[in-house]
Motif scaffolding. Structure first.
Motif, short mmCIF file in Angstrom:
data_model
loop_
_atom_site.label_atom_id
_atom_site.label_comp_id
_atom_site.label_asym_id
_atom_site.label_seq_id
_atom_site.Cartn_x
_atom_site.Cartn_y
_atom_site.Cartn_z
N UNK A 161 0.83 -1.19 0.00
CA UNK A 161 0.00 0.00 0.00
C UNK A 161 0.87 1.24 0.00
N UNK A 162 0.37 2.31 0.60
CA UNK A 162 1.15 3.54 0.70
C UNK A 162 2.16 3.40 1.83
N UNK A 163 3.42 3.72 1.52
CA UNK A 163 4.51 3.59 2.48
C UNK A 163 5.15 4.95 2.71
N UNK A 164 5.32 5.31 3.97
CA UNK A 164 5.99 6.55 4.35
C UNK A 164 7.09 6.23 5.34
N UNK A 165 8.32 6.67 5.02
CA UNK A 165 9.47 6.49 5.91
C UNK A 165 10.00 7.85 6.33
N UNK A 166 10.19 8.04 7.64
CA UNK A 166 10.71 9.31 8.17
C UNK A 166 11.95 9.02 9.01
N UNK A 167 13.12 8.89 8.40
CA UNK A 167 14.34 8.53 9.15
C UNK A 167 14.83 9.66 10.06
N UNK A 168 15.33 9.26 11.22
CA UNK A 168 15.93 10.20 12.17
C UNK A 168 17.38 9.76 12.38
N UNK A 169 18.31 10.69 12.16
CA UNK A 169 19.74 10.39 12.29
C UNK A 169 20.24 10.90 13.64
N UNK A 170 20.93 10.02 14.37
CA UNK A 170 21.45 10.35 15.69
C UNK A 170 22.98 10.24 15.64
N UNK A 171 23.65 11.37 15.69
CA UNK A 171 25.10 11.41 15.69
C UNK A 171 25.59 11.26 17.13
N UNK A 172 25.75 10.03 17.58
CA UNK A 172 26.05 9.74 18.97
C UNK A 172 27.44 10.24 19.35
N UNK A 173 28.42 9.94 18.51
CA UNK A 173 29.81 10.33 18.75
C UNK A 173 30.51 10.33 17.40
N UNK A 174 31.75 10.85 17.35
CA UNK A 174 32.45 10.83 16.05
C UNK A 174 32.59 9.44 15.45
N UNK A 175 32.58 8.39 16.27
CA UNK A 175 32.75 7.03 15.75
C UNK A 175 31.52 6.15 15.99
N UNK A 176 30.38 6.76 16.36
CA UNK A 176 29.14 6.01 16.53
C UNK A 176 27.99 6.83 15.96
N UNK A 177 27.07 6.17 15.30
CA UNK A 177 25.84 6.86 14.90
C UNK A 177 24.73 5.83 14.71
N UNK A 178 23.51 6.32 14.62
CA UNK A 178 22.36 5.45 14.46
C UNK A 178 21.30 6.15 13.63
N UNK A 179 20.66 5.39 12.76
CA UNK A 179 19.51 5.89 12.00
C UNK A 179 18.28 5.11 12.43
N UNK A 180 17.28 5.81 12.90
CA UNK A 180 16.03 5.21 13.37
C UNK A 180 14.94 5.61 12.38
N UNK A 181 14.29 4.62 11.77
CA UNK A 181 13.35 4.89 10.68
C UNK A 181 11.99 4.26 10.95
N UNK A 182 11.03 5.03 11.40
CA UNK A 182 9.64 4.52 11.42
C UNK A 182 9.13 4.39 9.98
N UNK A 183 8.56 3.24 9.68
CA UNK A 183 8.07 2.96 8.32
C UNK A 183 6.61 2.52 8.42
N UNK A 184 5.72 3.36 7.90
CA UNK A 184 4.30 3.05 7.99
C UNK A 184 3.80 2.54 6.63
N UNK A 185 3.19 1.34 6.64
CA UNK A 185 2.61 0.72 5.45
C UNK A 185 1.12 0.53 5.70
#
Length: 799
Positions: free
Chosen positions: A261-285
């Motif tokens: 169906x219709x899919x919407x992704x809104x990624x959030x980027x978290x720059x934790x440290x110079x050598x760590x990061x995380x991308x959190x992406x809610x994906x609604x279908x």
């Protein structure tokens, strides 16, 4: 107009816009310049050098729309000389000094232009009005009016239009506020990467804030608009305008297809440290529900890697599946130049996960999800590796794959021994386990000392090799299973082998249709001897499979990928290649042909038996590649059994490519007899094919009109008269956005070709992508099924 008056105003304007406050709190009053009296210059700190120029507006034409790379910008702008020009200047005693007519102020890489510029002496400020232009190397701004306070370094530009000069990006603002030296704020501003005059999409916000050197802009009360129509709203959005990392929301993506169906992704980027990061992406279908995807990346002294996860609490389309999830751990690292670590572990909640959900988790091979890890230590002359390998089956029933639990591998190398000899010792100890109770498990020890004598000149080479292969097996199996009746629990095996390989390189100049070419002729011959040993008491498929034989495979010293089966040999291999190079030494054509001649045909049988009907030679193998003027390409391979007048294996690819147009046609064929001879258990081969493999495909892409283009492919099984996969996609692309509409139909299951019809699934998909945004990956086409036959490289020329 006196030079003194020009100098005063040039200094004031430059200080207002570029440098720290330099004016005294109580400046002296200035006399009217038109009375030819010298004004009192306010006391200044670190006053820069000042030059007067008459270059006029031509001075800004040079910088308009240009990018000045950071490395080419002035390192200390305030110490650069100031250059100013105008038509005239007037001074009003103790009130103001005004320049009028094509005012241009330059300092280092910064430029300002205006119709008029006035220094207000009582409040120590500067005002520029009329066609105000500002350029600082990476951004240019047009506005109606500019005001700057020399004491606070604050500036304001009204009704501004700005554009980035070093990357895509432009917009408008009701007011541009410069707080001090480092901070910009746009009131009621917009941002887009579309060119001027194109309002296809943009971000609008009540406030856009950016530090001077920051690669990001902060948007408050942000709206995403398409053709001035609001699509969605976010109270806060961080927009990347460079490649650096910073915490914040990334650009959302939207997609529509018949499966999800219709899919919407809104990624959030978290720059934790110079050598760590995380991308959190809610994906609604709309057809499945809300899925949460995460990717954690790290970099340590032990290497780099990532941890990916996907979680769907309740799949509305498959409610009986329960919670559906997937994760992957991927790590590669080198520690202290000796230790090498590699991990690739993936797992999913159910075997149908990849069939139902679009996912890029892990690596899949033959309906199995790979789970492996290894640690190696390497020195100059030796290395050792500890390895484990497992699989998660993606089909129901008992898995037939062997787990490696574990394997310890040790190798020793000693080149440049006396008389030019090289010595190596390859060895490993392995443990193989299987969930199928009818198949054996085993411990295996293998040692392989090798002596090699290489010799080469620019035109001739010969390599002699002697090898001794020793293996010991401790096998555990069910003796009541008929397939295991020939196996023995404790087995040892020692097989010597010898190989001599020699090749020539000959070259000549020639011409074809008047064009000069260099032709090479590269004949080679190999003798291989491997002692015939009865191996029926060893299970032959712990980690071993038959290798495909093509021209290059004729010169291998083994027919199998590992050591559970070591095929006997007493044979000569003869082959030759010819290549044509143009006057730029680009390879345009090659042709290779080779064949094996068996001196003892029966010795090639794995079980050591002799068969008088065995042929005296192998199938003839041919390989060829052709590149005509970089727009027509061909690749072909063939194995022909002259004794039986039978083609065993064939493949070919023909491609036409010019500009944005390409068409590729490919074909592959494998005879049923060849498949049966290559598989140990071939009793069920009739379930999958009636007469071997014969498949053809076409892939193409070309522009239709203007910005509209089409891509498509179609693959068909000629033996079973059934489609394998087809897809067609229409793309409409502008300079700043792309929309793609596609249809995909693909084979899910063949079933038993004798009784069942194939099962298909199909999808219609619509996707929209923004182009030119920093931090956003480029658009790439993919199929809804995720299992399309990939585009094949049509040639393999060595340039």
């Amino acid at each position: 107009m006196s030079l003194t008056s020009r100098s005063i105003l040039a200094t004031m304007i430059s200080l207002a816009l570029y440098g720290p406050a330099m004016a005294d709190d109580n400046p002296q009053a200035a006399n009217n310049i038109t009375n030819n009296t010298t004004p009192q210059v306010p006391q200044a700190k670190q006053l820069p050098m000042l030059e007067v120029s008459d270059e006029g507006l031509s001075g800004i034409e040079v910088v308009k729309g240009t990018c000045i790379a950071p490395k080419d910008r002035s390192q200390n702008i305030n110490n650069e000389p100031i250059r100013i020009s105008s038509d005239q200047a007037d001074a009003e005693n103790a009130i103001a000094i005004t320049y009028t007519g094509d005012v241009v102020v330059k300092q280092g890489h910064r430029t300002i232009a205006a119709d008029t510029a006035t220094y207000h002496q009582p409040d120590n400020s500067v005002t520029a009005e009329g066609n105000v232009y500002f350029h600082d190397g990476g951004m240019e701004v047009y506005s109606e009016r500019l005001e700057s306070d020399l004491d606070t370094e604050d500036s304001e530009m009204e009704n501004a239009v700005y554009s980035m000069t070093c990357e895509p990006g432009r917009g408008e603002a009701e007011k541009v506020i410069k707080d001090g030296l480092e901070y910009y704020r746009l009131k009621n501003g917009t941002y887009t990467t579309c060119p001027a005059g194109d309002q296809s999409w943009r971000f609008s916000a009540t406030s856009i804030e950016r530090e001077t050197d920051s690669p990001f802009a902060n948007l408050y009360n942000a709206r995403f608009e398409v053709a001035d129509v609001p699509i969605f709203y976010l109270p806060y959005l961080r927009v990347p305008v460079g490649n650096e990392r910073l915490t914040g929301f990334l650009y959302p993506s939207m997609k529509l297809n018949s499966r999800d169906g219709f899919t919407l992704e809104t990624p959030f980027y978290w720059n934790i440290a110079p050598n760590y990061d995380m991308t959190i992406t809610p994906k609604y279908m709309t057809n499945r529900g809300l899925q949460l995807n995460t990717e954690f990346r790290y970099l340590t002294v032990f290497g780099s890697g990532s941890i990916k996860s996907e979680y769907l609490n309740n799949d509305k389309k498959s409610p009986d599946s329960g919670q559906r999830w997937a994760f992957n751990i991927d790590h590669t690292g080198l520690f202290q130049s000796h230790w090498l670590f590699e991990v690739d572990y993936s797992k999913v909640s159910d075997v149908a996960y990849f069939n139902d959900i679009d996912s890029n988790i892990g690596k899949r091979e033959d309906n199995n999800l790979l789970q492996t890890a290894e640690a190696s230590y390497r020195e100059q002359n030796w290395d050792a590796t500890l390895r484990v390998r497992d699989f998660q089956p993606l089909t129901t029933g008992v898995s037939s794959n062997y787990r490696l639990m574990p394997q310890v591998e040790a190798n020793y190398y000693r080149p440049d021994l006396p008389y030019g000899l090289d010595f190596s010792m390859n060895s490993h100890i392995s443990r193989f386990e299987n969930d199928d109770p009818n198949k054996p498990s085993a411990d295996r020890l293998h040692l392989e000392p090798t002596l090699t004598l290489p010799y080469s000149t620019p035109w001739w080479s010969v390599t002699s090799e002697a090898k001794l292969m020793y293996s010991y097996y401790n096998q555990q199996f069910d003796k009541n299973v008929s397939a295991n009746e020939h196996l023995e629990e404790s087995v040892s095996r020692m097989i010597p082998s010898a190989r001599v390989h020699s090749g020539l390189y000959l070259e000549r100049n020639t011409s074809i249709w008047g064009d000069a070419y260099t032709q090479s002729l590269e004949p080679q011959v190999q003798y291989l001897y491997v002692q015939s040993v009865d191996q029926k008491n060893i299970y032959d498929a712990y980690d071993t499979t038959l290798l495909q034989t093509d021209y290059y495979g004729l010169f291998r010293d083994t027919r199998y990928s590992s050591v559970d089966r070591i095929a006997a040999a007493n044979q000569f291999t003869v082959g030759a290649s010819t290549r044509y190079f143009d006057n730029q030494y680009v390879e345009r054509f090659n042709l290779s042909i080779g064949q094996i001649f068996y001196l003892n045909p029966g010795a090639a049988d794995i079980d050591g038996s002799s068969d008088e009907a065995s042929p005296n030679y192998s199938a003839t193998a041919l390989e060829s590649d052709f590149n005509y003027d970089d727009w027509l390409f061909f690749h072909g391979g063939l194995q022909f059994d002259a004794g039986n007048s039978d083609i065993q294996f064939a493949n070919s690819t023909l491609e036409y490519r010019e500009s944005s147009f390409f068409t590729q046609v490919n074909y592959r064929y494998v005879s049923k007899e060849y498949i049966k001879s290559s598989l140990k258990d071939n009793n069920d081969i009739d379930k999958y094919t009636n007469d071997g493999i014969s498949q053809a495909g076409i892939a193409t892409g070309f522009p239709i009109y203007g910005n509209l283009s089409v891509r498509g492919d179609y693959y068909h099984d000629l033996t079973e008269s059934q489609m394998i996969e087809s897809q067609i996609t229409l793309d409409y692309q502008t300079s700043c956005w792309l929309i793609s509409v596609g249809y995909n139909k693909y084979l899910i299951s063949r079933g038993d070709v004798r009784f069942e019809s194939p099962t298909y699934d199909s999808n219609i998909s619509i996707s929209f992508s923004l182009l030119g945004l920093a931090g956003v990956s480029g658009f790439s086409a993919s199929t809804a099924s995720g299992n399309a036959i990939g585009y094949g490289q049509p040639f393999n020329l060595n340039n």
